[in-house]
Design an enzyme around this catalytic site. Structure first.
Site, short mmCIF file in Angstrom:
data_model
loop_
_atom_site.label_atom_id
_atom_site.label_comp_id
_atom_site.label_asym_id
_atom_site.label_seq_id
_atom_site.Cartn_x
_atom_site.Cartn_y
_atom_site.Cartn_z
N SER A 59 0.81 -1.21 0.00
CA SER A 59 0.00 0.00 0.00
C SER A 59 0.84 1.26 0.00
O SER A 59 2.03 1.24 0.28
CB SER A 59 -0.91 0.03 1.23
N ASP A 166 1.79 -8.15 12.57
CA ASP A 166 2.85 -7.22 12.14
C ASP A 166 3.01 -6.09 13.16
O ASP A 166 3.06 -4.91 12.81
CB ASP A 166 2.55 -6.68 10.74
P1 ADP Z 1 1.36 -0.68 5.08
O1 ADP Z 1 0.52 -1.90 5.01
O2 ADP Z 1 1.78 -0.21 3.76
O3 ADP Z 1 2.48 -0.80 6.07
P2 ADP Z 1 0.07 1.02 7.04
O4 ADP Z 1 -1.38 0.90 7.29
O5 ADP Z 1 0.98 0.45 8.06
O6 ADP Z 1 0.37 0.46 5.60
O7 ADP Z 1 0.46 2.55 6.85
C1 ADP Z 1 1.77 2.92 6.51
C2 ADP Z 1 2.16 4.18 7.25
O8 ADP Z 1 1.24 5.22 6.94
C3 ADP Z 1 2.11 4.05 8.77
O9 ADP Z 1 3.30 3.53 9.28
C4 ADP Z 1 1.87 5.47 9.19
O10 ADP Z 1 3.07 6.20 9.22
C5 ADP Z 1 1.00 6.01 8.09
N1 ADP Z 1 -0.42 5.90 8.47
C6 ADP Z 1 -1.24 4.85 8.29
N2 ADP Z 1 -2.46 5.10 8.78
C7 ADP Z 1 -2.41 6.34 9.29
C8 ADP Z 1 -3.36 7.19 9.95
N3 ADP Z 1 -4.62 6.81 10.16
N4 ADP Z 1 -2.95 8.41 10.35
C9 ADP Z 1 -1.70 8.82 10.12
N5 ADP Z 1 -0.77 8.09 9.51
C10 ADP Z 1 -1.11 6.87 9.09
MG MG Z 2 2.48 -0.94 8.15
#
Ligand code: ADP
Ligand code: MG
Ligand code: ZN
Length: 531
Positions: A59, A166
């Site tokens: 993502s 994770d």
């Molecule tokens: P991936 O599966 O690509 O690791 P994540 O859901 O962990 O995706 O999101 C990647 C990064 O995006 C997180 O580590 C964070 O820094 C940022 N992020 C994700 N969701 C949020 C949120 N709701 N608010 C702020 N930052 C976010």
């Molecule tokens: Mg992540």
């Protein structure tokens, strides 16, 4: 999806974004945002996409601003899943967020957009700091609070029968100023046998939830897999291991205590134990007719090489062999079928039962990862473990938790682990205090005498030499106070870390998942008595 948000003024009539933002973002990101808006036109009508805030294998996450119906503006995190994601997988991630999210330090979901195979999950934006940036300035009290809130999130999702798989700082957002926390990223979540998340139930679970060496799912993900120079017969390159490359993590990080290099090369100087040669072998006790997998790692010979699976699988099923406890893997063993076990997640945070391919994994794997985070925060080192291969990771764990203890725990969950030498279990307090530089005086001297820039070595050496209490002991008077008198005074409380902290750390990092403390039990630990 029905939404209460309105158009933003920077969207042209054709849906394209007039001016993405005022901030300095790279051309690449700008064009990425452009193509995202083309792929999901509804998005551009609703949000002004300001910048990219995260990027993982599966993502990309963007910051978007929306003007609400009441005229106010709100920030959202827009998670664009890679188009090749399996629909069930996407739905499961959403279901975790909708069912368990929005409370108890678990991120919620606001909207979801889909256009053809593009899906964007819209969450409230939470400003946060990357642990790697703030680890050097955290106080013990902050760390205690952080762990409390992380365990609260875990207790909550585990109650729903969700295994996150994770758990790591990048997936646990921390806003230092507001003292708020949010667990994100259910992209790898799995259900327990009695999960309340419909889509995580085994019957609905999509095959890639577990991994075999014969599937090549990663190839279809268009995901850039980090090149690993140590792989095993288990075929790391064919698993759907996720190497999240969050943007924040790309910044300069404090040096890890372990890395691939210092544990796997013969001229290593960093870890005391690695000066000697460590050979780790994971075997399943061989019985005639039993299918088993073998993996071998040798410190002296350098990285183990990939051994392709022979195609005549099953031919030798009824033969026994005599390579058991030797350094070679015979053809009979090479032709045996691989054991199938989930191993998604980030290598340095993987529990021993994952590293040894135990097929029976539960919520305890998240607790282990929380323990690794705690170890990191107490020692001031992030990441603590860094390995691209499961056996290297296991050897690193043994260096801290002891080889005999690891072998014993593995036996309890049906795995045989061989280690070429005995590694003593380290005293966690001494280890963390030394890594943190809290034990200077003679320790510092002995460190500099041996190797000027390698405090890790000194830390481990010293920790090895320190008499330690019985590992399972919960006696709160474990440490004679005299041991703390020599600590450097520290305003952030690092000179007065209570024994309870190390006691809890020990319980979180229990090598045996069956006796490992649960998140609910951990919240009842004396360390948190006032919270
Ligand atoms: P991936 O599966 O690509 O690791 P994540 O859901 O962990 O995706 O999101 C990647 C990064 O995006 C997180 O580590 C964070 O820094 C940022 N992020 C994700 N969701 C949020 C949120 N709701 N608010 C702020 N930052 C976010
Ligand atoms: Mg992540
Ligand atoms: Zn053999």
């Amino acid at each position: 999806m029905d939404s209460s948000v309105n158009y933003i003024d920077n969207v042209a009539t054709d849906g394209s974004v007039k001016s993405t933002n005022k901030k300095n973002i790279s051309r690449d990101v700008e064009s990425e945002i452009e193509s995202l808006c083309k792929a999901v036109p509804q998005l551009a009508k609703t949000f002004r996409i300001i910048e990219k805030i995260g990027e993982g294998t599966f993502s990309s996450v963007y910051l978007g601003e929306a003007r609400m119906r009441d005229g106010s503006r709100e920030m959202f995190a827009l998670k664009h899943l890679i188009p090749t994601s399996h629909p069930t997988r996407i739905a499961a991630e959403l279901q975790c967020l909708t069912v368990a999210g929005g409370r108890e330090n678990v991120m919620g979901v606001e909207y979801c957009f889909r256009n053809e195979d593009h899906v964007v999950i819209v969450m409230p934006y939470m400003e946060h700091q990357a642990i790697v940036d703030i680890i050097g300035s955290l106080s013990f009290e902050e760390v205690r609070l952080y762990m409390y809130h992380l365990l609260k999130a875990l207790r909550h999702i585990h109650q729903f029968g969700i295994i996150h798989r994770d758990i790591k700082p990048n997936n646990f957002l921390y806003n230092r100023k507001a003292k708020t926390f949010a667990l994100v990223d259910f992209g790898l979540a799995q259900g327990t046998s009695n999960t309340q998340i419909e889509l995580l139930k085994p019957s609905t679970a999509h095959p890639p939830f577990s991994f075999t060496t014969t599937t090549t799912t990663s190839a279809t993900r268009k995901a850039p897999m980090k090149k690993t120079h140590v792989t095993t017969m288990a075929g790391a390159s064919t698993s759907r291991t996720k190497h999240t490359k969050d943007l924040v993590a790309l910044r300069k990080a404090p040096r890890p205590v372990f890395s691939e290099k210092n544990l796997n090369s013969s001229n290593s100087t960093t870890a005391a134990t690695t000066k000697r040669e460590i050979k780790t072998q994971l075997v399943k006790p061989v019985k005639t007719g039993e299918l088993s997998s073998r993996r071998f790692l040798s410190g002296r010979r350098g990285p183990a090489t990939v051994r392709p699976l022979k195609t005549h699988r099953g031919v030798h099923q009824h033969l026994t062999c005599n390579c058991f406890q030797t350094e070679r893997v015979c053809n009979i063993c090479l032709s045996r079928k691989q054991q199938v076990a989930p191993r998604a997640g980030t290598p340095g945070f993987r529990a021993p039962e994952i590293l040894t391919k135990c097929p029976d994994q539960g919520t305890a794997i998240d607790v282990w990862s929380a323990g690794v985070i705690f170890l990191s925060l107490l020692s001031g080192r992030y990441p603590f473990f860094k390995a691209s291969d499961d056996l290297v990771a296991l050897a690193q764990i043994m260096t801290i938790r002891g080889s005999r203890e690891t072998v014993k725990a593995a036996k309890a969950f049906g795995k045989a682990v061989l280690c070429s030498q005995e590694l003593p279990r380290l005293d966690l307090r001494v280890l963390c205090e030394t890594l943190r530089g809290q034990r200077p005086n003679k320790d510092a001297k002995s460190i500099s005498k041996t190797k000027p820039e390698t405090t890790d070595e000194g830390a481990q050496k010293q920790a090895c030499e320190t008499p330690r209490p019985h590992p399972k002991s919960r006696d709160k008077t474990l440490k004679p106070s005299s041991q703390r008198h020599c600590l450097v005074h520290d305003e952030r409380g690092w000179d007065t870390v209570p024994d309870e902290a190390y006691d809890l750390l020990d319980l979180l990092l229990d090598l045996n998942p069956n006796s490992r403390i649960t998140a609910a039990q951990a919240l009842e630990h004396p360390l948190f008595k006032d919270l």
